[in-house]
Design a protein around this motif. Structure first.
Motif, short mmCIF file in Angstrom:
data_model
loop_
_atom_site.label_atom_id
_atom_site.label_comp_id
_atom_site.label_asym_id
_atom_site.label_seq_id
_atom_site.Cartn_x
_atom_site.Cartn_y
_atom_site.Cartn_z
N SER A 1 0.77 -1.24 0.32
CA SER A 1 0.50 0.23 -0.18
C SER A 1 1.21 1.43 0.19
N SER A 2 0.09 2.27 -0.69
CA SER A 2 1.16 3.11 -0.18
C SER A 2 0.37 4.52 -0.34
N LYS A 3 1.02 6.53 -0.17
CA LYS A 3 0.58 7.28 0.50
C LYS A 3 1.54 7.94 -0.02
N MET A 4 1.03 9.08 -0.47
CA MET A 4 2.12 10.61 -0.85
C MET A 4 2.54 10.66 1.15
N ASN A 5 4.03 11.28 1.42
CA ASN A 5 4.63 11.92 2.32
C ASN A 5 3.68 12.74 3.03
N VAL A 6 3.68 12.62 3.83
CA VAL A 6 3.12 13.37 5.12
C VAL A 6 3.75 14.85 4.35
N ILE A 7 4.05 15.84 4.81
CA ILE A 7 4.95 17.11 3.98
C ILE A 7 3.91 17.40 2.65
N GLY A 8 4.27 16.30 1.68
CA GLY A 8 3.61 16.08 0.13
C GLY A 8 1.76 16.49 0.35
N ARG A 9 1.78 16.52 1.55
CA ARG A 9 0.18 15.89 1.23
C ARG A 9 -0.69 17.04 1.37
N THR A 10 0.37 17.56 3.02
CA THR A 10 -0.26 18.77 3.22
C THR A 10 0.13 19.99 2.42
N VAL A 11 1.75 19.81 1.58
CA VAL A 11 1.81 20.82 0.62
C VAL A 11 0.78 20.83 -0.39
N PHE A 12 0.15 20.10 -0.75
CA PHE A 12 -1.17 19.21 -2.34
C PHE A 12 -2.19 20.09 -1.83
N LEU A 13 -2.10 19.68 -0.26
CA LEU A 13 -3.97 19.78 -0.13
C LEU A 13 -4.02 21.49 -0.10
N THR A 14 -3.02 22.44 0.72
CA THR A 14 -2.87 23.93 0.62
C THR A 14 -3.04 24.28 -0.74
N PHE A 15 -2.02 23.90 -1.26
CA PHE A 15 -2.14 24.50 -3.01
C PHE A 15 -3.38 24.12 -3.45
N ILE A 16 -4.00 22.92 -3.74
CA ILE A 16 -5.28 22.56 -4.07
C ILE A 16 -6.52 23.35 -3.60
N LEU A 17 -6.56 23.63 -1.87
CA LEU A 17 -7.12 24.76 -1.34
C LEU A 17 -7.42 26.46 -1.75
N ILE A 18 -5.91 26.42 -1.89
CA ILE A 18 -6.14 27.99 -2.31
C ILE A 18 -6.29 28.15 -3.46
N LEU A 19 -6.16 27.54 -4.54
CA LEU A 19 -6.12 27.18 -5.73
C LEU A 19 -7.61 26.99 -5.90
N SER A 20 -8.51 26.01 -5.31
CA SER A 20 -9.64 26.69 -5.56
C SER A 20 -10.74 27.38 -4.96
N PHE A 21 -10.04 27.97 -3.83
CA PHE A 21 -10.80 29.51 -3.47
C PHE A 21 -10.58 31.06 -4.31
N GLY A 22 -9.38 30.63 -4.66
CA GLY A 22 -8.94 31.73 -5.76
C GLY A 22 -9.92 31.62 -7.45
N ILE A 23 -10.19 29.97 -8.03
CA ILE A 23 -11.16 29.45 -9.10
C ILE A 23 -11.98 30.15 -8.28
N LEU A 24 -12.90 30.02 -7.47
CA LEU A 24 -14.25 30.28 -6.95
C LEU A 24 -14.43 31.95 -6.92
N THR A 25 -13.15 32.05 -6.64
CA THR A 25 -14.00 33.72 -5.98
C THR A 25 -13.36 34.57 -7.31
N GLU A 26 -12.47 34.10 -8.23
CA GLU A 26 -11.96 35.40 -9.32
C GLU A 26 -13.14 34.58 -10.44
N ILE A 27 -12.67 33.55 -11.08
CA ILE A 27 -13.72 32.93 -12.64
C ILE A 27 -15.03 32.89 -12.14
N VAL A 28 -15.42 31.46 -11.08
CA VAL A 28 -16.45 31.25 -10.91
C VAL A 28 -17.73 31.88 -11.01
N ILE A 29 -17.23 32.77 -9.79
CA ILE A 29 -18.66 33.58 -9.14
C ILE A 29 -18.37 35.21 -9.59
N GLN A 30 -18.96 35.88 -10.77
CA GLN A 30 -19.02 37.25 -10.77
C GLN A 30 -19.98 38.17 -10.69
#
Length: 170
Positions: free
Chosen positions: A90-119
């Motif tokens: 079994s495998s999973k991404m290391n804890v640092i990679g998961r933290t950076v990935f999830l943080t990046f995705i959350l920030i990007l999702s917020f940016g996309i939602l507020t700047e692209i989707v909601i006008q």
């Protein structure tokens, strides 16, 4: 890639082969991965541990940049059988990679939602294409870390399969 493999080695012999593969022994913890990524501790070496009937290992390579911070940790459970040993991976991404990935995705999702989707004009005929464009952008950007993770996982598993002479069938 398959998760179950078999070998003709008995449990003791398999453990001795695994202990030769693991070059540096360390725990799978935040502190370990942090020092490995930011201070190049155990750089380009197979790191992990072997305990009881399980092992965990990973490889971080900063020189070639091939693994990045999104490298996998691979866990294997050793199950003794009448003829040889079964290994379940079994495998999973290391804890640092998961933290950076999830943080990046959350920030990007917020940016996309507020700047692209909601006008200012949120009529359905405009909202749906903007939402689809935002999801496509999010999907494209998130594939890079996932491709690094899966590519590195495939390389490490192939190395283990070759070193331990594992087979799929029993």
């Amino acid at each position: 890639m398959r998760k179950k493999f078999f070998t003709d080695y008995d449990l003791k012999e398999l453990k001795s082969k695994l202990s030769l593969i693991i070059e540096d022994e360390d725990d799978d913890a935040f502190k370990t991965h942090f020092s490995q990524i930011f201070f190049a501790k155990h750089d380009d070496r197979v790191t992990g541990y072997l305990r009881n009937e399980s092992f965990k290992l990973w490889v971080y390579d900063s020189a070639a940049g091939s693994t990045g911070i999104f490298y996998p940790t691979i866990k294997g459970n050793l199950i003794p059988r009448s003829q040889g040993t079964e290994i379940q991976f079994s495998s999973k991404m290391n804890v640092i990679g998961r933290t950076v990935f999830l943080t990046f995705i959350l920030i990007l999702s917020f940016g996309i939602l507020t700047e692209i989707v909601i006008q200012e004009t949120n009529e359905l005929k405009y909202l749906i294409p903007r939402a689809l464009m935002g999801m496509l952008l999010l999907g494209l950007v998130s594939t890079v870390p996932l491709l690094l993770y899966f590519r590195t996982l495939r390389i490490i598993k192939r190395h283990l399969i070759n070193e331990l002479k594992l087979s799929h069938q029993r």
